[in-house]
Design a protein around this motif. Structure first.
Motif, PDB file in Angstrom:
ATOM      1  N   ASP A  27     -12.341  26.702 -25.900  1.00 47.96           N
ATOM      2  CA  ASP A  27     -11.835  27.172 -24.602  1.00 47.96           C
ATOM      3  C   ASP A  27     -12.692  26.699 -23.432  1.00 47.96           C
ATOM      4  N   ASN A  28     -13.995  26.554 -23.672  1.00 43.29           N
ATOM      5  CA  ASN A  28     -14.912  26.264 -22.569  1.00 43.29           C
ATOM      6  C   ASN A  28     -15.410  24.818 -22.556  1.00 43.29           C
ATOM      7  N   ALA A  29     -14.956  24.034 -23.498  1.00 51.54           N
ATOM      8  CA  ALA A  29     -15.397  22.628 -23.543  1.00 51.54           C
ATOM      9  C   ALA A  29     -14.738  21.843 -22.413  1.00 51.54           C
ATOM     10  N   PRO A  30     -15.458  20.855 -21.847  1.00 54.45           N
ATOM     11  CA  PRO A  30     -14.847  20.045 -20.775  1.00 54.45           C
ATOM     12  C   PRO A  30     -13.599  19.326 -21.284  1.00 54.45           C
ATOM     13  N   LEU A  31     -12.584  19.249 -20.423  1.00 59.25           N
ATOM     14  CA  LEU A  31     -11.368  18.520 -20.830  1.00 59.25           C
ATOM     15  C   LEU A  31     -11.603  17.018 -20.784  1.00 59.25           C
ATOM     16  N   PHE A  32     -12.450  16.585 -19.832  1.00 63.98           N
ATOM     17  CA  PHE A  32     -12.656  15.139 -19.634  1.00 63.98           C
ATOM     18  C   PHE A  32     -14.036  14.724 -20.124  1.00 63.98           C
ATOM     19  N   GLY A  33     -14.125  13.427 -20.465  1.00 62.95           N
ATOM     20  CA  GLY A  33     -15.401  12.910 -20.962  1.00 62.95           C
ATOM     21  C   GLY A  33     -15.710  13.538 -22.301  1.00 62.95           C
ATOM     22  N   LEU A  36     -12.939  17.400 -24.892  1.00 64.89           N
ATOM     23  CA  LEU A  36     -11.632  16.953 -25.389  1.00 64.89           C
ATOM     24  C   LEU A  36     -11.462  15.432 -25.265  1.00 64.89           C
ATOM     25  N   GLY A  37     -12.222  14.810 -24.386  1.00 66.75           N
ATOM     26  CA  GLY A  37     -12.219  13.339 -24.291  1.00 66.75           C
ATOM     27  C   GLY A  37     -11.062  12.767 -23.499  1.00 66.75           C
ATOM     28  N   LEU A  38     -10.485  13.578 -22.608  1.00 60.16           N
ATOM     29  CA  LEU A  38      -9.379  13.047 -21.796  1.00 60.16           C
ATOM     30  C   LEU A  38      -9.925  12.101 -20.724  1.00 60.16           C
ATOM     31  N   GLU A  63      -8.443  21.615  -5.873  1.00 56.20           N
ATOM     32  CA  GLU A  63      -7.907  22.641  -6.793  1.00 56.20           C
ATOM     33  C   GLU A  63      -7.884  22.097  -8.218  1.00 56.20           C
ATOM     34  N   GLY A  64      -7.397  20.879  -8.331  1.00 57.23           N
ATOM     35  CA  GLY A  64      -7.304  20.250  -9.643  1.00 57.23           C
ATOM     36  C   GLY A  64      -8.660  20.077 -10.281  1.00 57.23           C
ATOM     37  N   ARG A  65      -9.639  19.699  -9.479  1.00 57.13           N
ATOM     38  CA  ARG A  65     -10.991  19.477 -10.011  1.00 57.13           C
ATOM     39  C   ARG A  65     -11.536  20.761 -10.643  1.00 57.13           C
ATOM     40  N   VAL A  66     -11.286  21.883  -9.987  1.00 58.69           N
ATOM     41  CA  VAL A  66     -11.760  23.172 -10.516  1.00 58.69           C
ATOM     42  C   VAL A  66     -10.934  23.570 -11.749  1.00 58.69           C
ATOM     43  N   ALA A  67      -9.608  23.430 -11.619  1.00 59.64           N
ATOM     44  CA  ALA A  67      -8.716  23.876 -12.708  1.00 59.64           C
ATOM     45  C   ALA A  67      -8.902  23.047 -13.973  1.00 59.64           C
ATOM     46  N   PHE A  68      -9.208  21.754 -13.821  1.00 60.88           N
ATOM     47  CA  PHE A  68      -9.268  20.865 -14.984  1.00 60.88           C
ATOM     48  C   PHE A  68     -10.644  20.847 -15.659  1.00 60.88           C
ATOM     49  N   GLN A  69     -11.451  21.858 -15.387  1.00 61.35           N
ATOM     50  CA  GLN A  69     -12.780  21.916 -16.020  1.00 61.35           C
ATOM     51  C   GLN A  69     -12.675  22.139 -17.529  1.00 61.35           C
ATOM     52  N   GLU A  72     -10.134  27.240 -20.481  1.00 63.91           N
ATOM     53  CA  GLU A  72     -10.361  28.558 -19.879  1.00 63.91           C
ATOM     54  C   GLU A  72     -10.052  28.517 -18.369  1.00 63.91           C
ATOM     55  N   ALA A  73     -10.594  27.501 -17.699  1.00 64.78           N
ATOM     56  CA  ALA A  73     -10.414  27.386 -16.250  1.00 64.78           C
ATOM     57  C   ALA A  73      -8.958  27.090 -15.905  1.00 64.78           C
TER      58      ALA A  73
END
Lengths: 85, 364
Positions: A27-33, A36-38, A63-69, A72-73
């Motif tokens: 839930d708390n892992a970064p979506l990018f990099g 999840l590696g997106l 907004e997207g930058r915060v939401a796509f953390q 969970e975010a």
């Protein structure tokens, strides 16, 4: 199904993350990099996915930058937007 | 200039790779499946020869394929199989390799999914990944990127003439010295759209088997698959299959124009009754074979015929036409397992516009 679980399932299906199950996604892992590696194309795809499945348009890059953390975010962002709609 | 066929990569209803294709040729059997259609009012399915792309993960990690659509996966599998068959896959980066793909229908599955997303969800919800995959040359681009090929890449779509046209492009690149090798590939996918078009044109009734040499009988069953050939100039060839001797396209084809009477003629007749009579007329008094019953009816089928012809020339033996080779016009149908007596094998394909494509292969 809560928003986080729904999101995980949608991401796996729509981004073709075939090697993952919802349980594999932290839930708390970064979506990018790392996490999840997106990548950047996925970011555009995510905007489309959120609009398509939740009816929420993300117009503001900040907004997207915060939401796509993280999941969970993103789930919190969606829940907040849906409550205020 | 002559061109040598160094490697073959095939996938279709008969299986995956040259070994499985050869086995299907020996037994005369292929795996027929179905194509489900959900947009015809009531759910239907039609018989079809389907390709299995599961072996692609032998070459490319699943994660690297997540944005790749089915059409491009078919192309990638054919490409890797051809390079492996030629023994050059281990070389790594394929510099000075050109990639040319032929397809009559193209990537209809992803293209129409992209268009549907416009209709169903509006343009703001159009998927960028779908868009990227709907671009005409995307399959060739995926191959070039994954193989590190720095030569030109192109996609030719001229319906039933796509195969000879793309081969002529490959020939030119080699003749010009732009590249040292060309990966030529032909790809067709059976999307629901193609199935729907087939159903609207031909209904769901079908014969239990394709009998393409019975040219007065409708027996076509749609197919999908890919056939890739790794091509080099003759003087740079090592081992390989045979030579690509001549690629001819045009109109005004008359009986006897095709090839020497002693050459084996592989007919692209695919059970569509509207072209059957033309094949019968042009192939009269020739020694013929026909293998479409192993892979089905598709515009790029002639590339699979070329692969089969190359295998015959390499092995010096004929394969029997599936279904016993029952023929309703005056021609001699080549029996299987015999010594291939002709020095050349020609593959003939006819289009709905009364054009022909003739690809002649010769022993190397």
């Amino acid at each position: 199904m809560d928003t986080k679980e729904k999101l995980k399932k949608i991401l796996i299906d729509d981004l073709n993350l075939e090697e993952l199950t919802p349980e594999d996604i932290d839930d708390n892992a970064p979506l990018f990099g790392e996490g999840l590696g997106l990548d950047s194309l996925d970011a555009v795809e995510l905007v489309v996915i959120i609009q398509k499945h939740f009816g929420i348009e993300i117009k503001n890059m900040e907004e997207g930058r915060v939401a796509f953390q993280s999941i969970e975010a993103l789930a919190a962002y969606i829940d907040t937007r849906m409550e205020s709609a | 200039m002559q061109i040598a066929i160094q490697g073959i990569g095939v996938v279709g209803g008969f299986g995956t790779g040259v070994t499985e294709m050869r086995q299907a040729l020996l037994t005369g059997t292929s795996n027929r499946a179905t194509l489900d259609l959900s947009n015809c009012g009531t759910p239907l399915n039609i018989p079809a020869f389907r390709a299995n792309i599961s072996r692609l993960t032998d070459y490319v990690p699943l994660k690297a394929l997540r944005r790749v659509d089915n059409f491009s996966k078919l192309a990638l599998l054919g490409a890797y199989l051809a390079l492996e068959d030629a023994g050059v896959l281990a070389e790594g980066k394929q510099e000075r390799l050109g990639v040319v793909i032929a397809s009559g229908y193209g990537a209809t599955g992803i293209t129409f999914a992209f268009l549907d997303s416009f209709i169903n969800d509006g343009d703001i919800c159009a998927s960028p990944t779908y868009f990227a995959n709907s671009v005409h040359n995307s399959a060739a681009a995926y191959i070039s990127i994954m193989l590190g090929a720095t030569g030109p890449s192109s996609t030719v779509s001229q319906f039933h003439h796509s195969v000879p046209s793309a081969l002529q492009t490959a020939w030119l690149w080699l003749a010009e010295g732009r590249v040292d090798r060309v990966l030529f590939g032909a790809v067709e996918e059976l999307s629901e759209l193609i199935g729907y078009a087939w159903y609207r044109q031909r209904g769901t009734a079908h014969k239990p088997e394709m009998t393409p040499l019975l040219t007065g009988v409708e027996s076509a069953i749609p197919g999908e698959g890919a056939a890739f050939l790794l091509l080099t100039r003759k003087e740079e060839a090592q081992d390989g299959y045979c030579l690509l001797d001549r690629v001819t396209t045009g109109r005004l084809l008359k009986p006897g124009f095709l090839s020497s009477p002693q050459d084996l003629l592989v007919l692209g007749a695919d059970g569509r009754i509207e072209k059957g009579g033309d094949y019968a007329q042009l192939a009269e008094k020739s020694t013929v074979a026909c293998f479409t019953a192993l892979y089905g009816s598709m515009p790029c089928g002639p590339a699979l015929d070329i692969a089969i012809a190359a295998l015959m020339l390499k092995e010096g033996k004929t394969f029997a036409s599936p279904g016993g080779g029952i023929c309703d016009f005056p021609a001699s149908v080549a029996a299987g397992g015999n010594i291939l007596e002709s020095h050349r094998v020609s593959c003939l394909s006819l289009s709905d516009e009364d054009c022909f494509g003739l690809v002649s292969l010769a022993k190397g």
